[in-house]
Each structure stands twice: as C-alpha cells, then as structure tokens.
Design a protein around this motif. Sequence first.
Motif, PDB file in Angstrom:
ATOM      1  N   VAL A  98       0.856  -1.191   0.000  1.00 38.82           N
ATOM      2  CA  VAL A  98       0.000   0.000   0.000  1.00 38.82           C
ATOM      3  C   VAL A  98       0.893   1.242   0.000  1.00 38.82           C
ATOM      4  CG1 VAL A  98      -1.771   1.305   1.231  1.00 38.82           C
ATOM      5  CG2 VAL A  98      -1.881  -1.203   1.207  1.00 38.82           C
ATOM      6  N   ALA A  99       1.876   1.271   0.888  1.00 37.45           N
ATOM      7  CA  ALA A  99       2.780   2.418   0.978  1.00 37.45           C
ATOM      8  C   ALA A  99       3.520   2.653  -0.337  1.00 37.45           C
ATOM      9  CB  ALA A  99       3.775   2.209   2.125  1.00 37.45           C
ATOM     10  N   TRP A 100       3.950   1.569  -0.982  1.00 40.37           N
ATOM     11  CA  TRP A 100       4.694   1.707  -2.238  1.00 40.37           C
ATOM     12  C   TRP A 100       3.810   2.282  -3.348  1.00 40.37           C
ATOM     13  CZ3 TRP A 100       9.539   2.191  -3.029  1.00 40.37           C
ATOM     14  CH2 TRP A 100      10.064   2.077  -4.325  1.00 40.37           C
ATOM     15  N   LEU A 101       2.569   1.836  -3.427  1.00 37.55           N
ATOM     16  CA  LEU A 101       1.652   2.369  -4.436  1.00 37.55           C
ATOM     17  C   LEU A 101       1.353   3.849  -4.190  1.00 37.55           C
ATOM     18  CD1 LEU A 101      -0.753  -0.678  -4.736  1.00 37.55           C
ATOM     19  CD2 LEU A 101       0.576   0.302  -6.627  1.00 37.55           C
ATOM     20  N   VAL A 102       1.151   4.233  -2.947  1.00 34.40           N
ATOM     21  CA  VAL A 102       0.891   5.643  -2.627  1.00 34.40           C
ATOM     22  C   VAL A 102       2.120   6.487  -2.938  1.00 34.40           C
ATOM     23  CG1 VAL A 102       0.411   7.280  -0.755  1.00 34.40           C
ATOM     24  CG2 VAL A 102      -0.919   5.165  -0.944  1.00 34.40           C
ATOM     25  N   GLY A 159       7.687   6.022   5.649  1.00 33.58           N
ATOM     26  CA  GLY A 159       6.880   6.825   6.564  1.00 33.58           C
ATOM     27  C   GLY A 159       5.393   6.639   6.420  1.00 33.58           C
ATOM     28  N   LEU A 160       4.955   5.679   5.623  1.00 35.20           N
ATOM     29  CA  LEU A 160       3.526   5.497   5.376  1.00 35.20           C
ATOM     30  C   LEU A 160       3.030   4.230   6.070  1.00 35.20           C
ATOM     31  CD1 LEU A 160       3.531   6.410   1.582  1.00 35.20           C
ATOM     32  CD2 LEU A 160       2.663   7.815   3.458  1.00 35.20           C
ATOM     33  N   GLY A 161       2.258   4.393   7.130  1.00 34.13           N
ATOM     34  CA  GLY A 161       1.671   3.260   7.834  1.00 34.13           C
ATOM     35  C   GLY A 161       0.301   2.938   7.270  1.00 34.13           C
ATOM     36  N   CYS A 162      -0.198   1.768   7.591  1.00 35.57           N
ATOM     37  CA  CYS A 162      -1.491   1.352   7.053  1.00 35.57           C
ATOM     38  C   CYS A 162      -2.174   0.400   8.032  1.00 35.57           C
ATOM     39  CB  CYS A 162      -1.285   0.674   5.707  1.00 35.57           C
ATOM     40  SG  CYS A 162      -2.817   0.307   4.860  1.00 35.57           S
ATOM     41  N   GLY A 163      -3.394   0.724   8.423  1.00 35.74           N
ATOM     42  CA  GLY A 163      -4.158  -0.113   9.336  1.00 35.74           C
ATOM     43  C   GLY A 163      -4.782  -1.308   8.632  1.00 35.74           C
ATOM     44  N   ASN A 164      -5.115  -2.324   9.411  1.00 40.81           N
ATOM     45  CA  ASN A 164      -5.782  -3.505   8.843  1.00 40.81           C
ATOM     46  C   ASN A 164      -7.132  -3.119   8.256  1.00 40.81           C
ATOM     47  OD1 ASN A 164      -4.237  -4.986  11.471  1.00 40.81           O
ATOM     48  ND2 ASN A 164      -3.999  -5.889   9.460  1.00 40.81           N
ATOM     49  N   ALA A 199      -7.756  -0.947   6.160  1.00 38.87           N
ATOM     50  CA  ALA A 199      -7.863   0.464   5.789  1.00 38.87           C
ATOM     51  C   ALA A 199      -7.990   0.548   4.270  1.00 38.87           C
ATOM     52  CB  ALA A 199      -6.643   1.238   6.264  1.00 38.87           C
ATOM     53  N   LEU A 200      -8.729   1.530   3.807  1.00 38.05           N
ATOM     54  CA  LEU A 200      -8.998   1.698   2.378  1.00 38.05           C
ATOM     55  C   LEU A 200      -8.184   2.858   1.817  1.00 38.05           C
ATOM     56  CD1 LEU A 200     -10.677   0.894  -0.114  1.00 38.05           C
ATOM     57  CD2 LEU A 200     -12.449   2.464   0.710  1.00 38.05           C
ATOM     58  N   THR A 201      -7.488   2.584   0.722  1.00 37.61           N
ATOM     59  CA  THR A 201      -6.772   3.596  -0.038  1.00 37.61           C
ATOM     60  C   THR A 201      -7.332   3.541  -1.458  1.00 37.61           C
ATOM     61  OG1 THR A 201      -4.772   3.427   1.309  1.00 37.61           O
ATOM     62  CG2 THR A 201      -4.497   4.246  -0.948  1.00 37.61           C
ATOM     63  N   ALA A 202      -7.663   4.695  -2.015  1.00 36.88           N
ATOM     64  CA  ALA A 202      -8.218   4.748  -3.372  1.00 36.88           C
ATOM     65  C   ALA A 202      -7.314   5.618  -4.240  1.00 36.88           C
ATOM     66  CB  ALA A 202      -9.634   5.308  -3.354  1.00 36.88           C
ATOM     67  N   ILE A 203      -6.915   5.058  -5.379  1.00 38.72           N
ATOM     68  CA  ILE A 203      -6.061   5.768  -6.331  1.00 38.72           C
ATOM     69  C   ILE A 203      -6.663   5.616  -7.720  1.00 38.72           C
ATOM     70  CG2 ILE A 203      -3.739   6.014  -7.291  1.00 38.72           C
ATOM     71  CD1 ILE A 203      -2.697   4.431  -4.837  1.00 38.72           C
ATOM     72  N   ASP A 204      -6.808   6.715  -8.429  1.00 36.74           N
ATOM     73  CA  ASP A 204      -7.263   6.685  -9.820  1.00 36.74           C
ATOM     74  C   ASP A 204      -6.075   6.939 -10.738  1.00 36.74           C
ATOM     75  OD1 ASP A 204      -9.899   6.179  -9.160  1.00 36.74           O
ATOM     76  OD2 ASP A 204     -10.606   8.206  -9.603  1.00 36.74           O
ATOM     77  N   ALA A 209      -1.391  12.768 -14.051  1.00 35.74           N
ATOM     78  CA  ALA A 209      -0.814  12.130 -12.868  1.00 35.74           C
ATOM     79  C   ALA A 209      -1.903  11.370 -12.111  1.00 35.74           C
ATOM     80  CB  ALA A 209      -0.200  13.188 -11.959  1.00 35.74           C
ATOM     81  N   PRO A 210      -1.533  10.298 -11.424  1.00 35.64           N
ATOM     82  CA  PRO A 210      -2.516   9.574 -10.610  1.00 35.64           C
ATOM     83  C   PRO A 210      -3.088  10.488  -9.519  1.00 35.64           C
ATOM     84  CG  PRO A 210      -0.450   8.348 -10.752  1.00 35.64           C
ATOM     85  CD  PRO A 210      -0.198   9.700 -11.339  1.00 35.64           C
ATOM     86  N   ALA A 211      -4.281  10.156  -9.063  1.00 33.45           N
ATOM     87  CA  ALA A 211      -4.934  10.918  -7.995  1.00 33.45           C
ATOM     88  C   ALA A 211      -5.140   9.999  -6.797  1.00 33.45           C
ATOM     89  CB  ALA A 211      -6.275  11.466  -8.472  1.00 33.45           C
ATOM     90  N   VAL A 212      -4.553  10.351  -5.666  1.00 34.59           N
ATOM     91  CA  VAL A 212      -4.790   9.627  -4.421  1.00 34.59           C
ATOM     92  C   VAL A 212      -6.032  10.236  -3.798  1.00 34.59           C
ATOM     93  CG1 VAL A 212      -3.874   8.999  -2.153  1.00 34.59           C
ATOM     94  CG2 VAL A 212      -2.335   9.139  -4.128  1.00 34.59           C
ATOM     95  N   LEU A 213      -7.132   9.494  -3.829  1.00 37.44           N
ATOM     96  CA  LEU A 213      -8.420   9.992  -3.354  1.00 37.44           C
ATOM     97  C   LEU A 213      -8.622   9.756  -1.864  1.00 37.44           C
ATOM     98  CD1 LEU A 213     -10.522   8.581  -6.324  1.00 37.44           C
ATOM     99  CD2 LEU A 213      -9.489  10.858  -6.116  1.00 37.44           C
ATOM    100  N   LEU A 214      -8.136   8.619  -1.385  1.00 37.79           N
ATOM    101  CA  LEU A 214      -8.209   8.252   0.034  1.00 37.79           C
ATOM    102  C   LEU A 214      -6.919   7.560   0.394  1.00 37.79           C
ATOM    103  CD1 LEU A 214     -11.656   6.385   0.291  1.00 37.79           C
ATOM    104  CD2 LEU A 214     -11.139   8.618   1.255  1.00 37.79           C
ATOM    105  N   TYR A 215      -6.491   7.735   1.642  1.00 37.37           N
ATOM    106  CA  TYR A 215      -5.344   6.981   2.124  1.00 37.37           C
ATOM    107  C   TYR A 215      -5.611   6.530   3.554  1.00 37.37           C
ATOM    108  CZ  TYR A 215      -0.929   5.732   4.126  1.00 37.37           C
ATOM    109  OH  TYR A 215       0.042   5.039   4.782  1.00 37.37           O
TER     110      TYR A 215
END
Length: 195
Positions: free
Chosen positions: A133-137, A150-155, A157-162, A168-174
């Motif tokens: 998840v961190a690598w994609l963000v 420096g990017l943590g991620c909870g169990n 947890a939803l990340t949305a990328i378009d 450029a890609p858009a990180v909608l949620l992290y």
Amino acid sequence: MATRHLYVVRHGAADPFGRLTDVGERQSHLVADRLARLPVGAVWHSPLPRAVRSAEIIGGHLPEAHVREAAELVDHVPHVPDEIPPAWAGFFDGYDAAEAAAGARLADALIDRFARPAETEIHEVLVTHAYQVAWLVRQALDAPPARWLGLGCGNTALTAIDYYDGAAPAVLLYNDMGHLPADLRWTGFGPSVRP
C-alpha cells in the motif's frame, strides 16, 4: 486508455501464523460492505493466507467481481535505501544486496501491472500488505523511493487511487478506516492512540 480505479486494502488482522483472527474477519466484512457500493469488477489478492481469506470475504460481498491471486501483491520490502535512516537501521539489519534486488523487482512488477490506466474503465480491489500500500501511494505521489518508510497502514484500511491517461494519478483516500468502529482501528500496531 481509460481510468483505472484502484481500491487498495490491507488484509485483516492476523495471528502470528498469518491466519485471519476473528477481528480480522470482522474487519474484512466491514470493508467489504463499504466496497459493495462500488462497481467492482475484480478483487486481486496476495498469495499469503491472511490476504487470501480477506479477499474471499470481500469477494463474497461483490458477486459481480472475480477473485484472483496476483503474485505482485505478496508482502515484501519494496525498497532498501542506499543510506538507511538511523531510526530504521534495525529493520534493515541483515538485508543483503540479493534480497534488496528481489524486493525492487517485485515492486517494479506491482507498479507495472496495476499503477497505470486500463484499456477500459475498471474498478479493482487489491488485497495486499502495508508495504505494498505504501509503495503504491509513494509512486502515485511521485515521492522519492525511501518515502514508503513513513507510510503506515491499518488492517482493512482503504486507499483509493485513480490512474488516468495523460495525467498524474490521484490519491483519493489513504488509510481510511471510516468503515471500522474505533475498537477495530489500528489493529496490528500494538497499543497506541486510536483516531
């Protein structure tokens, strides 16, 4: 090319053997309920048991989506910095050049496969691990490779990328855990303040 909508989910809480716990099962059902509102066509998962089971649960809530394994989503260290930050020295202790190169190849394969526009518009769920998840963000934000640290991620947890053609890609949620009650947030990180 058309927009690829990626919904990246870290697997549910797991035991030391990598199997989902009861908490992880609950978390997976809750994120699945949230994703069920979307036109998801595919659920891709890591080959590791905690991600496989999370994907099975999510797929059960998305009857139109196929659920399949993607080896690129396996848990691995995507990048070992040339100069290790002092706070991370213990984490990287013992990583040799061959392991670092293998992790970099997997990270490149992950980006090559999923971090780009699609032939037709598609909504896909990736059930993977915190480092992926961190690598994609990090890649979507065009941040330096070491910034994945420096990017943590909870169990669950939803990340949305378009991913758009020509933009450029858009990180909608992290790391969004709005679908989880407070007692299920941050599972896997040990005792801490929970948002």
